[in-house]
Motif scaffolding. Structure first.
Motif, short mmCIF file in Angstrom:
data_model
loop_
_atom_site.label_atom_id
_atom_site.label_comp_id
_atom_site.label_asym_id
_atom_site.label_seq_id
_atom_site.Cartn_x
_atom_site.Cartn_y
_atom_site.Cartn_z
N ARG A 217 16.18 34.79 32.98
CA ARG A 217 16.43 35.82 34.00
C ARG A 217 16.42 35.23 35.41
NH1 ARG A 217 17.69 38.19 29.94
NH2 ARG A 217 17.14 40.33 29.40
N ALA A 218 15.57 34.26 35.68
CA ALA A 218 15.49 33.68 37.03
C ALA A 218 16.81 33.01 37.40
CB ALA A 218 14.33 32.70 37.12
N ALA A 221 19.46 35.70 38.06
CA ALA A 221 19.25 36.36 39.34
C ALA A 221 19.65 35.46 40.49
CB ALA A 221 17.80 36.80 39.47
N ALA A 222 19.35 34.18 40.41
CA ALA A 222 19.70 33.25 41.48
C ALA A 222 21.21 33.08 41.61
CB ALA A 222 19.04 31.89 41.24
N GLY A 225 22.60 37.51 41.35
CA GLY A 225 21.89 38.59 42.03
C GLY A 225 21.02 39.39 41.09
N SER A 226 20.10 40.14 41.67
CA SER A 226 19.13 40.91 40.87
C SER A 226 19.78 42.10 40.17
CB SER A 226 17.99 41.40 41.76
OG SER A 226 18.49 42.24 42.80
N ALA A 227 20.95 42.57 40.68
CA ALA A 227 21.59 43.73 40.05
C ALA A 227 21.96 43.42 38.61
CB ALA A 227 22.82 44.16 40.84
N VAL A 229 20.50 41.32 36.52
CA VAL A 229 19.30 41.27 35.69
C VAL A 229 18.78 42.67 35.40
CG1 VAL A 229 16.91 40.45 35.59
CG2 VAL A 229 18.70 38.98 36.53
N ASP A 230 18.76 43.52 36.44
CA ASP A 230 18.26 44.89 36.25
C ASP A 230 19.13 45.64 35.24
OD1 ASP A 230 16.30 44.34 38.10
OD2 ASP A 230 17.38 45.26 39.77
N ASP A 233 18.61 44.39 31.69
CA ASP A 233 17.38 44.92 31.10
C ASP A 233 17.57 46.37 30.63
OD1 ASP A 233 16.02 42.58 31.44
OD2 ASP A 233 15.09 43.15 33.35
#
Length: 530
Positions: A217-218, A221-222, A225-227, A229-230, A233
């Protein structure tokens, strides 16, 4: 203890909502007109996108001919010369989607709209009432198809997973915890990312959800972007954010379902009275009373009619509640139309308050109970905004000393509005004021004693009045604290009650004290005495 049952959500995807809407409306017009129906041409809707007129939606006939959303109109006409193109109407599509979502409340009150073509239903704990999740999902899609709406559905533990499966693998009923395996074959478009992120994933060879589900996940996200990963999930069942229901969730519900559509209006009213008694028993067991109620009539053709009623005080009397809805139904400007019949009639409590048990009979009725009932009956018959009362406000300025509000709302806060102010001494008592004021104080021309005397004569609406006698002044100072929030306070007012030579009485005031606040005070007429 927290509820141990897993959260379950059903999703409906309507792939051809715009063209289905047009077909439905045209079918209705043909049924109401004489003559043979013309042959249907392939139907598409068109919108301007990326500096070109492109297809926004296509019907089944157009899809079979190879047309698809995103294709330019010129290319589509070159492929299929004989077709019909209609301008897209996003507002009409949204209105129809909201109506479908409201109709879906026959299965669960927790229904939300998702995007321009999706609906999510929280069916946790209620699927067994309809034969299980699979049978419930099949009933939804079949009923929509019967009304001319193409629909696909799926059930999962999160809204995003259910919506994605409804779009790409319809008919799936995913067991609790099985979302990751179920969504693995889906394309990365199910993440609903922007175009640049989707191209980057495709460039790296990540074209399925299963290709990225196992990645760290890291790192994702890098890079993206975090969108991403969210949403990943949510698709895989690791996160389940809340959804916002289309309508506020009721506190208590009582309903009747009919094996065959019921179209008799008298029977519908009798059923509503039975539901009122059932709801009163539920409220009594919980020690509460309803303040707002809603009756919903679900027709077999998909139409839903809602009728609301409010009360001045918490209520759990079934007979009174049934009487309120009799008044509301009789006062409707657009009467109820059963159409092809009602499938479901539901009565809900949308707002409730604690209500202690009270002794009835033998003169033990609570004070004001009769007035409460009168306010409720008049509000149901005439509308709550047409039955009003005056509520006292903390202001000495006459036009702000009271405010008119719906009587039911005022009754709710009457304890706060019942100021326990001490009566002023006789020497300090203000002048009697007129029972009604002008909407806006009107300027008058006066001849008055300077600086503080009453007027000797005044002209109002081009009529000259000679003052025979006057009483006053009653001085009202400006509300200085309004200057603290940047509002400019007004000027001092000196009110006089005057009577002219013909016996007419007026309430006038002088605005501004002479020499201190202004050099030219102005006079206004504020009210008339009967």
């Amino acid at each position: 203890m927290p509820d141990a049952s897993p959260r379950r959500l059903a999703a409906l995807f309507l792939p051809r909502l715009p063209t289905d809407r047009l077909h439905r409306s045209r079918r209705g017009r043909r049924m109401s007109s004489a003559g043979a129906a013309p042959a249907d041409l392939p139907l598409v809707t068109v919108e301007v996108k990326a500096n070109a007129r492109r297809l926004a939606a296509v019907d089944a006939a157009a899809a079979r001919l190879g047309l698809h959303p995103g294709l330019t109109l010129a290319d589509a006409q070159a492929r299929v010369p004989q077709m019909e193109a209609v301008e897209a109407d996003a507002a009409a599509d949204a209105a129809l989607l909201a109506a479908i979502a409201s109709w879906c409340e026959r299965w669960t009150p927790f229904v939300a709209v998702s995007g321009p073509d999706g609906i999510v239903l929280d069916i946790t704990g209620c699927a067994h009432l309809f034969g299980g999740e699979g049978a419930m999902l099949a009933a939804m899609t079949e009923r929509l198809a019967a009304t001319g709406l193409a629909a696909q559905g799926a059930v999962a533990g999160t809204a995003r997973a259910a919506l994605a499966l409804a779009r790409w693998r319809p008919g799936q009923v995913v067991r609790a915890g099985g979302e990751r395996e179920a969504v693995a074959p889906l394309p990365v478009e199910a993440l609903d990312l922007d175009a640049e992120a989707a191209r980057s994933l495709a460039y790296l060879g990540l074209v399925r959800i299963g290709d990225i589900a196992g990645k760290p996940r890291a790192a994702l996200a890098a890079r993206f972007g975090s969108a991403l990963v969210d949403r990943l999930d949510e698709l895989c069942g690791a996160a389940s954010p809340p959804i916002s229901p289309l309508n506020p969730l009721p506190v208590y519900v009582a309903e009747r379902r009919f094996a065959e559509p019921m179209g008799d209006e008298a029977t519908a009213r009798a059923v509503l009275a039975d539901l009122a008694r059932d709801l009163a028993g539920v409220l009594e067991r919980h020690g509460e009373g309803g303040r707002r109620f809603e009756a919903a009539f679900f027709r077999s053709d998909g139409a839903v009619r809602r009728v609301a009623a409010g009360t001045a005080a918490p209520l759990r009397d079934g007979a009174r509640l049934a009487g309120l809805f009799r008044e509301r139904l009789a006062a409707l400007a657009d009467p109820l139309d059963p159409g092809f019949g009602y499938d479901v009639i539901r009565l809900s409590v949308t707002a409730a308050e604690p209500l202690a048990a009270t002794q009835s009979g033998f003169g033990a009725e609570p004070a004001g109970a009769g007035l409460d009932q009168l306010v409720d009956t008049l509000s149901a018959r005439l509308g709550p905004r047409r039955v009003t009362c005056l509520a006292a406000q903390d202001s000495h300025v006459p036009e702000r000393a009271a405010v008119r509000m719906p009587a039911q709302k005022a009754w709710r806060s009457r304890d706060m509005l019942a100021h326990d102010w001490a009566e002023p001494a006789a020497a300090d008592a203000p002048l009697a004021r007129p029972p009604a004021l002008l909407p806006v104080p009107e300027p008058v021309e006066t001849l008055a004693e300077v600086p503080d005397g009453p007027p000797l004569r005044f002209r109002w609406r081009r009529v000259l009045h000679e003052v025979a006698r006057a009483e006053g002044p009653e001085r009202i100072a400006p509300e200085w604290w309004t200057a603290l929030d940047g509002t400019r306070p007004g000027l001092t007012r000196d009110y006089f009650r005057v009577e002219d030579t013909e016996g007419r009485r007026f309430w006038l005031y002088r605005e501004g004290t002479y020499g201190r606040e202004t050099s030219a005070p102005r006079w206004f007429l504020h009210g008339l005495f009967p």
